[in-house]
Design a protein around this motif. Structure first.
Motif, PDB file in Angstrom:
ATOM      1  N   PRO A  98      -8.033 -19.153 110.047  1.00  0.00           N
ATOM      2  CA  PRO A  98      -9.036 -19.424 109.007  1.00  0.00           C
ATOM      3  C   PRO A  98     -10.452 -19.164 109.490  1.00  0.00           C
ATOM      4  O   PRO A  98     -10.814 -19.511 110.618  1.00  0.00           O
ATOM      5  N   CYS A  99     -11.237 -18.533 108.637  1.00  0.00           N
ATOM      6  CA  CYS A  99     -12.655 -18.328 108.922  1.00  0.00           C
ATOM      7  C   CYS A  99     -13.310 -19.676 109.175  1.00  0.00           C
ATOM      8  O   CYS A  99     -13.048 -20.660 108.454  1.00  0.00           O
ATOM      9  N   LEU A 100     -14.168 -19.755 110.180  1.00  0.00           N
ATOM     10  CA  LEU A 100     -14.825 -21.015 110.517  1.00  0.00           C
ATOM     11  C   LEU A 100     -15.829 -21.444 109.461  1.00  0.00           C
ATOM     12  O   LEU A 100     -16.244 -22.602 109.442  1.00  0.00           O
ATOM     13  N   VAL A 101     -16.207 -20.535 108.578  1.00  0.00           N
ATOM     14  CA  VAL A 101     -17.193 -20.849 107.542  1.00  0.00           C
ATOM     15  C   VAL A 101     -16.537 -21.150 106.207  1.00  0.00           C
ATOM     16  O   VAL A 101     -16.852 -22.152 105.558  1.00  0.00           O
ATOM     17  N   CYS A 102     -15.589 -20.278 105.773  1.00  0.00           N
ATOM     18  CA  CYS A 102     -15.032 -20.440 104.424  1.00  0.00           C
ATOM     19  C   CYS A 102     -13.541 -20.737 104.390  1.00  0.00           C
ATOM     20  O   CYS A 102     -13.001 -21.069 103.333  1.00  0.00           O
ATOM     21  N   GLY A 103     -12.840 -20.594 105.497  1.00  0.00           N
ATOM     22  CA  GLY A 103     -11.418 -20.891 105.544  1.00  0.00           C
ATOM     23  C   GLY A 103     -10.506 -19.724 105.192  1.00  0.00           C
ATOM     24  O   GLY A 103      -9.289 -19.822 105.349  1.00  0.00           O
ATOM     25  N   THR A 104     -11.050 -18.612 104.724  1.00  0.00           N
ATOM     26  CA  THR A 104     -10.246 -17.435 104.400  1.00  0.00           C
ATOM     27  C   THR A 104      -9.642 -16.848 105.685  1.00  0.00           C
ATOM     28  O   THR A 104     -10.325 -16.788 106.707  1.00  0.00           O
ATOM     29  N   PRO A 105      -8.363 -16.428 105.642  1.00  0.00           N
ATOM     30  CA  PRO A 105      -7.781 -15.823 106.848  1.00  0.00           C
ATOM     31  C   PRO A 105      -8.574 -14.593 107.293  1.00  0.00           C
ATOM     32  O   PRO A 105      -8.934 -13.739 106.475  1.00  0.00           O
ATOM     33  N   VAL A 106      -8.844 -14.512 108.574  1.00  0.00           N
ATOM     34  CA  VAL A 106      -9.573 -13.369 109.131  1.00  0.00           C
ATOM     35  C   VAL A 106      -8.693 -12.124 109.030  1.00  0.00           C
ATOM     36  O   VAL A 106      -7.506 -12.147 109.357  1.00  0.00           O
ATOM     37  N   ALA A 107      -9.283 -11.032 108.553  1.00  0.00           N
ATOM     38  CA  ALA A 107      -8.553  -9.782 108.367  1.00  0.00           C
ATOM     39  C   ALA A 107      -8.620  -8.926 109.629  1.00  0.00           C
ATOM     40  O   ALA A 107      -9.506  -9.086 110.476  1.00  0.00           O
ATOM     41  N   HIS A 108      -7.675  -7.995 109.721  1.00  0.00           N
ATOM     42  CA  HIS A 108      -7.602  -7.115 110.884  1.00  0.00           C
ATOM     43  C   HIS A 108      -7.104  -5.738 110.449  1.00  0.00           C
ATOM     44  O   HIS A 108      -6.223  -5.621 109.596  1.00  0.00           O
ATOM     45  N   SER A 109      -7.691  -4.704 111.016  1.00  0.00           N
ATOM     46  CA  SER A 109      -7.193  -3.340 110.844  1.00  0.00           C
ATOM     47  C   SER A 109      -7.650  -2.539 112.051  1.00  0.00           C
ATOM     48  O   SER A 109      -8.197  -3.097 113.010  1.00  0.00           O
ATOM     49  N   GLU A 110      -7.435  -1.230 112.032  1.00  0.00           N
ATOM     50  CA  GLU A 110      -7.916  -0.360 113.096  1.00  0.00           C
ATOM     51  C   GLU A 110      -8.936   0.612 112.531  1.00  0.00           C
ATOM     52  O   GLU A 110      -8.815   1.062 111.394  1.00  0.00           O
ATOM     53  N   LEU A 111      -9.936   0.906 113.322  1.00  0.00           N
ATOM     54  CA  LEU A 111     -10.964   1.870 112.941  1.00  0.00           C
ATOM     55  C   LEU A 111     -11.323   2.684 114.169  1.00  0.00           C
ATOM     56  O   LEU A 111     -11.734   2.120 115.187  1.00  0.00           O
ATOM     57  N   VAL A 112     -11.138   3.977 114.076  1.00  0.00           N
ATOM     58  CA  VAL A 112     -11.409   4.896 115.194  1.00  0.00           C
ATOM     59  C   VAL A 112     -10.704   4.406 116.460  1.00  0.00           C
ATOM     60  O   VAL A 112     -11.286   4.361 117.549  1.00  0.00           O
ATOM     61  N   GLY A 113      -9.460   3.990 116.292  1.00  0.00           N
ATOM     62  CA  GLY A 113      -8.644   3.598 117.420  1.00  0.00           C
ATOM     63  C   GLY A 113      -8.955   2.252 118.031  1.00  0.00           C
ATOM     64  O   GLY A 113      -8.399   1.904 119.081  1.00  0.00           O
ATOM     65  N   ARG A 114      -9.811   1.467 117.397  1.00  0.00           N
ATOM     66  CA  ARG A 114     -10.164   0.149 117.925  1.00  0.00           C
ATOM     67  C   ARG A 114      -9.877  -0.927 116.887  1.00  0.00           C
ATOM     68  O   ARG A 114      -9.963  -0.683 115.681  1.00  0.00           O
ATOM     69  N   ASN A 115      -9.556  -2.112 117.359  1.00  0.00           N
ATOM     70  CA  ASN A 115      -9.284  -3.228 116.460  1.00  0.00           C
ATOM     71  C   ASN A 115     -10.558  -3.653 115.738  1.00  0.00           C
ATOM     72  O   ASN A 115     -11.633  -3.713 116.339  1.00  0.00           O
ATOM     73  N   LEU A 116     -10.394  -3.973 114.476  1.00  0.00           N
ATOM     74  CA  LEU A 116     -11.525  -4.365 113.631  1.00  0.00           C
ATOM     75  C   LEU A 116     -11.190  -5.709 112.994  1.00  0.00           C
ATOM     76  O   LEU A 116     -10.099  -5.895 112.457  1.00  0.00           O
ATOM     77  N   TYR A 117     -12.118  -6.645 113.064  1.00  0.00           N
ATOM     78  CA  TYR A 117     -11.913  -7.990 112.530  1.00  0.00           C
ATOM     79  C   TYR A 117     -13.071  -8.336 111.599  1.00  0.00           C
ATOM     80  O   TYR A 117     -14.225  -8.038 111.903  1.00  0.00           O
ATOM     81  N   TRP A 118     -12.737  -9.005 110.474  1.00  0.00           N
ATOM     82  CA  TRP A 118     -13.784  -9.436 109.546  1.00  0.00           C
ATOM     83  C   TRP A 118     -13.229 -10.479 108.588  1.00  0.00           C
ATOM     84  O   TRP A 118     -12.008 -10.673 108.487  1.00  0.00           O
ATOM     85  N   CYS A 119     -14.121 -11.178 107.908  1.00  0.00           N
ATOM     86  CA  CYS A 119     -13.727 -12.138 106.876  1.00  0.00           C
ATOM     87  C   CYS A 119     -13.934 -11.485 105.501  1.00  0.00           C
ATOM     88  O   CYS A 119     -15.067 -11.149 105.158  1.00  0.00           O
ATOM     89  N   PRO A 120     -12.873 -11.338 104.719  1.00  0.00           N
ATOM     90  CA  PRO A 120     -12.997 -10.680 103.415  1.00  0.00           C
ATOM     91  C   PRO A 120     -13.936 -11.393 102.461  1.00  0.00           C
ATOM     92  O   PRO A 120     -14.527 -10.751 101.578  1.00  0.00           O
ATOM     93  N   LYS A 121     -14.093 -12.703 102.608  1.00  0.00           N
ATOM     94  CA  LYS A 121     -14.967 -13.449 101.699  1.00  0.00           C
ATOM     95  C   LYS A 121     -16.413 -13.460 102.180  1.00  0.00           C
ATOM     96  O   LYS A 121     -17.341 -13.245 101.385  1.00  0.00           O
ATOM     97  N   CYS A 122     -16.623 -13.710 103.466  1.00  0.00           N
ATOM     98  CA  CYS A 122     -18.001 -13.783 103.979  1.00  0.00           C
ATOM     99  C   CYS A 122     -18.618 -12.395 104.149  1.00  0.00           C
ATOM    100  O   CYS A 122     -19.855 -12.281 104.216  1.00  0.00           O
ATOM    101  N   GLN A 123     -17.782 -11.362 104.181  1.00  0.00           N
ATOM    102  CA  GLN A 123     -18.274  -9.988 104.336  1.00  0.00           C
ATOM    103  C   GLN A 123     -17.708  -9.137 103.196  1.00  0.00           C
ATOM    104  O   GLN A 123     -16.915  -8.241 103.432  1.00  0.00           O
ATOM    105  N   PRO A 124     -18.104  -9.419 101.969  1.00  0.00           N
ATOM    106  CA  PRO A 124     -17.490  -8.752 100.815  1.00  0.00           C
ATOM    107  C   PRO A 124     -17.873  -7.273 100.728  1.00  0.00           C
ATOM    108  O   PRO A 124     -18.938  -6.886 101.196  1.00  0.00           O
TER     109      PRO A 124
END
Length: 268
Positions: free
Chosen positions: A242-268
């Motif tokens: 859970p995001c420490l701010v809003c509780g939404t599960p932190v998302a993950h994908s790959e971008l240019v061969g590197r792991n990418l992490y973000w919160c879908p709600k806090c970073q719309p």
């Protein structure tokens, strides 16, 4: 791969331990033996970092350029030095301490022009007082590439790695795939200023902490983070948590061969 704050810490440490006096230089592994023999007994003038690159200055005898890459490490201890263990590319021994370099991507002896050419290929480094953030902005502001990719491009911005990239974008509510040219100058200036603050703190404490006081474990009554990178972070390596701010599960994908992490709600 170590981020820029680690290289700046090493530069400060090596300057403190070795600068201003002759050093013993060797290459127990042998892959840097010819260069080491030219430097052995010479004065270690100083050390500096630019992004993820470290430069050892031997004055008229050349500059050693070191890039740790994924596996490079330095180990250090007070004299007397122990017998080398493993594949030691470079050993320095000074007045009070010695240090061993293992597994770097680059360890090469250059002349000043060659070292300057490497620095010229790098973008501004938030940890350097001579940095010109407007040079990075000029690249970012006209690019269709995502800001997440641009922050990791060392020709745009030097020293930022995956952790600082993920965390600074979260702290400013920026979706990672936002094109660089969609940012306004005020937001860019805020991102740059925050990177300067966060990375300087990383140099000071030796780890990456990006969480604001109200989200620290003691403030939220949660367990401290346990990770080999150390530090308290918002999204890096927290996929599904859970995001420490809003509780939404932190998302993950790959971008240019590197792991990418973000919160879908806090970073719309």
């Amino acid at each position: 791969m170590p981020e820029g704050h680690t290289l700046h810490r090493l530069a400060r440490l090596h300057k403190r331990r070795f600068a201003g006096a002759p050093v013993a230089v060797s290459s127990p592994q042998g892959r840097f033996a010819a260069e080491a023999s030219r430097l052995d007994g010479q004065v270690f003038v100083g050390a500096e970092a630019h992004g993820k690159h470290l430069f050892h200055d031997y004055g008229p005898h050349g500059i050693v350029h070191i890039h740790l890459g994924l596996y490079g490490t330095f180990g250090e201890a007070p004299l007397p030095a122990s017998e080398p263990v493993g594949q030691v590319r470079l050993r320095l021994a000074g007045r009070t301490h010695w240090t061993d370099l293992r597994g770097p991507t680059k360890c090469e002896l250059l002349d000043p022009a060659q070292a300057d050419a490497i620095k010229a290929r790098l973008g501004p480094d938030p940890l350097r007082r001579d940095a010109k953030p407007e040079l990075a902005w000029a690249r970012v502001s006209r690019s269709k590439t995502s800001i997440a990719a641009l922050l990791m491009d060392q020709a745009v911005l030097a020293g930022v790695g995956n952790v600082y990239r993920a965390e600074v974008l979260f702290r400013h509510g920026v979706a990672p795939l936002t094109p660089g040219r969609a940012l306004d100058r005020t937001l860019w200036d805020d991102l740059w200023a925050d990177l300067v603050t966060l990375m300087r703190d990383g140099v000071r404490v030796g780890r990456i902490d990006t969480v604001r006081p109200e989200h620290l474990p003691e403030a939220m009554g949660r367990a401290a983070r346990v990770d080999r990178h150390g530090g308290e972070v918002y999204v890096y390596r927290r996929a599904g948590e859970p995001c420490l701010v809003c509780g939404t599960p932190v998302a993950h994908s790959e971008l240019v061969g590197r792991n990418l992490y973000w919160c879908p709600k806090c970073q719309p």
